[in-house]
Design an enzyme around this catalytic site. Structure first.
Site, PDB file in Angstrom:
ATOM      1  N   GLU A 392      -5.850  34.482 -10.725  1.00 20.07           N
ATOM      2  CA  GLU A 392      -5.868  35.391  -9.579  1.00 20.07           C
ATOM      3  C   GLU A 392      -4.706  36.380  -9.619  1.00 20.07           C
ATOM      4  O   GLU A 392      -3.911  36.500  -8.686  1.00 20.07           O
ATOM      5  CB  GLU A 392      -5.880  34.595  -8.275  1.00 20.07           C
ATOM      6  CG  GLU A 392      -7.073  33.665  -8.220  1.00 20.07           C
ATOM      7  CD  GLU A 392      -7.315  33.023  -6.870  1.00 20.07           C
ATOM      8  OE1 GLU A 392      -6.464  33.149  -5.972  1.00 20.07           O
ATOM      9  OE2 GLU A 392      -8.361  32.390  -6.710  1.00 20.07           O
ATOM     10  N   GLU A 468     -12.668  28.293 -11.101  1.00 17.84           N
ATOM     11  CA  GLU A 468     -12.133  27.527  -9.970  1.00 17.84           C
ATOM     12  C   GLU A 468     -13.235  27.443  -8.914  1.00 17.84           C
ATOM     13  O   GLU A 468     -13.813  28.474  -8.554  1.00 17.84           O
ATOM     14  CB  GLU A 468     -10.891  28.228  -9.422  1.00 17.84           C
ATOM     15  CG  GLU A 468     -10.066  27.333  -8.531  1.00 17.84           C
ATOM     16  CD  GLU A 468      -8.724  27.983  -8.174  1.00 17.84           C
ATOM     17  OE1 GLU A 468      -7.990  28.428  -9.078  1.00 17.84           O
ATOM     18  OE2 GLU A 468      -8.431  28.050  -6.978  1.00 17.84           O
TER      19      GLU A 468
HETATM   20  C1  GAL Z   1      -7.082  29.597  -5.209  1.00 18.94           C
HETATM   21  C2  GAL Z   1      -5.852  29.559  -6.086  1.00 18.94           C
HETATM   22  C3  GAL Z   1      -5.297  28.152  -6.171  1.00 18.94           C
HETATM   23  C4  GAL Z   1      -5.208  27.553  -4.814  1.00 18.94           C
HETATM   24  C5  GAL Z   1      -6.578  27.548  -4.211  1.00 18.94           C
HETATM   25  C6  GAL Z   1      -6.647  26.862  -2.873  1.00 18.94           C
HETATM   26  O1  GAL Z   1      -7.379  30.864  -4.771  1.00 18.94           O
HETATM   27  O2  GAL Z   1      -6.152  29.989  -7.370  1.00 18.94           O
HETATM   28  O3  GAL Z   1      -4.028  28.177  -6.768  1.00 18.94           O
HETATM   29  O4  GAL Z   1      -4.336  28.320  -4.065  1.00 18.94           O
HETATM   30  O5  GAL Z   1      -6.988  28.875  -4.049  1.00 18.94           O
HETATM   31  O6  GAL Z   1      -7.957  26.957  -2.350  1.00 18.94           O
END
Ligand code: GAL
Length: 766
Positions: A392, A468
């Site tokens: 991100e 993710e």
């Molecule tokens: C994502 C991020 C992670 C964590 C996660 C929590 O956007 O890449 O590091 O913050 O959200 O939902």
């Protein structure tokens, strides 16, 4: 250049002695374990003896003033700065720390160096008072050459500094990964100097980087120790490993150096068919993992990590994303052995700011060296199947981001052309419009399911990775009524917990079920990495501004390593060839008699019938057309009455929970471990007289250890607990907690737990 003069105690000096002169005959590595440590800006303080790996902050105390951040988190859609109390774990990791010891360079060595697998952070290394190295990024491995000709004892000092607002999670503090002294002859194989690859499942090739300052004539040979094959391939299901032996000989044939490198035969391809391991298409059943090990903190420990890996394998997980930083080399060794594929990630930000004092301060000067370190550490490990250059990244939706993505990917591929490069992209459609999505070898999406189809059109090879997914919140054993499926941005309950019905999720994310459906319905999606496998310290969304929350709710397993209900949901569709049957919630609800209490079942079975005290509640069948019934069996109208809740699958399997009475006993279960493990994990449960778990028991317990072990830590998985892990007392959370023992030596040891009028003990035989 700063210089420091230090004194040295006899204990630290003695532990530095290395043994004999054959330390120089061939390259040798010795772990530097015994150190002295002090905190603060100056060294003239009380030094304490410590063993490295060491995390100076994990012992606590928890306090919301440590690294209190008043910030608006862009990723969370926030516009106005808010106080974030537990964002980086509420532990004392900010500040300066010093480590010192003596180090001895044996007589006659032509080479000596120190290898740090990671040092948190901004490490400055001093040798006899003079600064000889600086390494800012706490997660990257680095080597520092020593003046080998100066044989004898020398003063070694390492200074570390962690500044506020430099992390979005708990980074740990200090020499939290192993440090080694490397010695050898002038000519020898460099650290991480062997790069072995397997172009096919029966062939290998290797490059060897030899230090050879005098440019003498040498011959380098490699062979596989186990013979000429046929070789069995490496895979998560059969992690077969071999040893490459590298020999460096002088013109006269004399052996100058010998190095063993463990590797595995496996091939990795990404193409229109998707991801292929060893020629077979498969999808990643992966999880993201921060590096902390719960109550152990950031302190590297192979036994604690192996335990996590084995638990993940139990639910069918086959891959880990080392979010959002480079793994410890030792972590990769465990993944090689256990059969766990790795997406090795490097950064959470580049040049643009994410956290005020983050890696952005170092990016320009250091990214090349840090990526080089990543590639060198990873490239001979069969477990590593992919690199990630970022998570991100703020500039992902800009041309700058595209150019940096291209340059960094090319740089990495120049170091290692055998693995594709990805990054976790979250700003859609911006990441597509900027060109970043089309640049990456593998286009990774963080959440944003609606953009998968759009990304496919831009992605190379037309394949897309769920880099993710999920970000579903839950607290082990916590259930709330009515059960509502909802997006949860901020505080929802006074107790600081989330529902274990697995229906609450972050505004930028979705339910596990949504990801799974997408994985099944779109063949060009090559898998997912769930946020996260285990709860971690810091980032306590949706309670990130709500004290005393100080650790995450995202884990499939809690911070203690105990499975939440969701573990069985993933297991029901990930764990091929094994049966799963799990019913929730617990069935001890004094005061809820006559009230609707929904029941969910996580199972690989398609159909099952539910019974309350023998009375059928009807049959449920999985329904592909429904968001929540595609992978779960749900009975939403069950009326609670004490007794037995039982589910029977169509093929005759049963699972049941029963109403528990008052706490009547404590039970200690020693988790399975390897003989080599120096930590042991003991699960403590509060039971009623009939042996049922008391699901709401919060019993304050005290622990005592005798014999050949030491108390190390306890953790109950409660993200709001301020009890220090290192103290030998803790309250059970929903009837359970885990005690960690330091069991490095042989011999029997006994752990006793007492509290609430109950007591129990267990003896560990080895
Ligand atoms: C994502 C991020 C992670 C964590 C996660 C929590 O956007 O890449 O590091 O913050 O959200 O939902």
């Amino acid at each position: 250049m700063k210089t420091y003069a230090i004194g040295m105690t006899a204990a630290a000096a003695a532990s530095a002695l290395l043994g004999s002169a054959d330390a120089c005959a061939s390259t040798r590595e010795s772990a530097l374990v015994e150190w002295e440590f002090c905190r603060g800006a100056e060294t003239n303080r009380a030094w304490q003896a410590v063993r490295v790996p060491h995390d100076w902050a994990i012992a606590g105390p928890f306090d919301k003033e440590h690294d209190k951040q008043v910030v608006a988190i862009f990723e969370n859609g926030e516009k106005v700065p808010m106080e974030k109390t537990g964002r980086s774990g509420a532990l004392p990791w900010i500040g300066e720390g010093w480590y010192r010891r003596e180090v001895e360079i044996p007589e006659g060595c032509g080479f000596a160096s120190l290898v740090f697998d990671g040092a948190m952070s901004e490490a400055r290394v001093f040798f006899d008072g003079a600064e000889i190295a600086f390494n800012p990024y706490g997660y990257s491995s680095f080597e520092v050459e020593l003046p080998a000709a100066k044989s004898g004892k020398h003063a070694l000092v390492v200074h570390l500094q962690n500044v506020p607002e430099s992390s979005r999670w708990y980074p740990g503090a200090g020499l939290y990964r192993p440090v080694r002294l490397v010695t050898g002859g002038a000519v020898g194989v460099r650290t991480w100097g062997v790069n072995v690859r397997t172009p096919t499942l029966q062939t290998w090739e290797a490059d060897v980087d030899v230090r050879n300052p005098g440019k003498v004539q040498v011959a380098v040979t490699n062979y596989v120790k186990e013979g000429a094959g046929p070789y069995r391939p490496w895979s998560p299901e059969s992690p077969n490993l071999y040893t490459l032996v590298t020999e460096v000989r002088g013109a006269d044939g004399a052996l100058l150096d010998r190095r063993e490198t463990r590797f595995g035969f496996r091939t990795v391809e990404f193409g229109p068919d998707g991801f292929k391991l060893n020629g077979e298409v498969r999808k990643f059943k992966g999880v993201c993992m921060h590096h902390d090990l719960g109550p152990i903190g950031a302190e590297w420990n192979a036994a604690a990590f192996r335990r996590q890996v084995r638990k993940l394998k139990w639910i069918g997980c086959d891959s880990i994303r080392t979010s959002h930083n480079m793994p410890a080399p030792e972590q990769l060794a465990v993944c090689d052995e256990e059969g766990m594929m790795v997406m090795a990630e490097s950064f959470d930000c580049w040049k643009e700011v994410k956290c005020k004092n983050g890696y952005n301060r170092f990016y320009d000067e250091w990214w090349r060296r840090d990526l080089e370190s990543l590639a060198k550490v990873c490239r001979s490990h069969p477990s590593v199947v992919m690199y990630s250059i970022g998570n991100e990244i703020p500039e992902q939706a800009k041309e700058d981001g595209r150019d940096r993505s291209r340059t960094m990917q090319e740089f990495l591929r120049g170091m290692d052309a055998t693995r594709p490069v990805t990054q976790g992209l979250s700003r859609w459609p911006g990441a597509g419009e900027s060109g970043v999505a089309g640049v990456m070898d593998v286009c990774g999406l963080n959440y944003r399911l609606k953009f998968y189809d759009y990304a496919k059109g831009l992605a190379r090879g037309g394949i897309v990775l769920g880099s993710e997914t999920a970000s579903t919140y839950s607290s082990r054993g916590a259930y709330y009524f009515p059960v509502e499926t909802k997006v949860t941005a901020k505080t929802i309950r006074e107790d600081g917990q989330c529902s274990s019905y697995d229906v609450e999720y972050a505004p930028w994310s979705n339910l596990p079920d949504d990801d799974r459906a997408l994985q099944e319905d779109r063949p060009w999606v090559v898998g997912e990495f769930v946020w996260t496998g285990f709860d971690y310290l810091g980032e306590p969304c949706p309670y990130d501004h709500y004290w005393p929350s100080r650790s995450s709710y995202f884990g499939i397993f809690d911070l203690a390593g105990l499975p939440k209900d969701r573990a069985w949901l993933y297991r029901s569709y990930w764990k091929d060839g094994e049966r799963t049957l799990h019913v929730l919630p617990h069935w001890t609800w004094p005061g809820r008699e006559g009230k609707v209490t929904p029941v969910y079942v996580y199972t690989d079975a398609d159909e099952a019938e539910l019974f309350v005290n023998g009375k059928s509640q009807g049959t449920r069948k999985k329904d592909k057309s429904s968001r929540l019934d595609r992978y779960r069996l749900r009975w939403n109208d069950v009326v609670y009455e004490p007794g037995e809740l039982k589910v029977v699958t169509k093929d005759g399997r049963e699972a049941a929970v029963r109403t528990a009475g008052e706490p009547a006993a404590l039970k200690l279960d020693v988790e399975e471990s390897d003989a080599r493990d120096d930590l042991r994990f003991v699960e403590v449960s509060v039971l009623d007289a009939a042996g049922n778990l008391c699901p709401d028991a919060a019993v304050p317990l005290e622990f005592a250890v005798s014999g050949a072990a030491k108390y190390k830590a306890a953790c109950n998985g409660d993200a709001t607990s301020l009890e220090a892990f290192a103290e030998p007392r803790m309250k059970t959370f929903h009837g359970k907690l885990v005690v960690v023992l330091d069991k490095s030596g042989p011999g029997e040891a006994t752990l006793s737990a007492r509290g609430g009028g109950l007591s129990v003990s267990v003896t560990l035989e080895r």
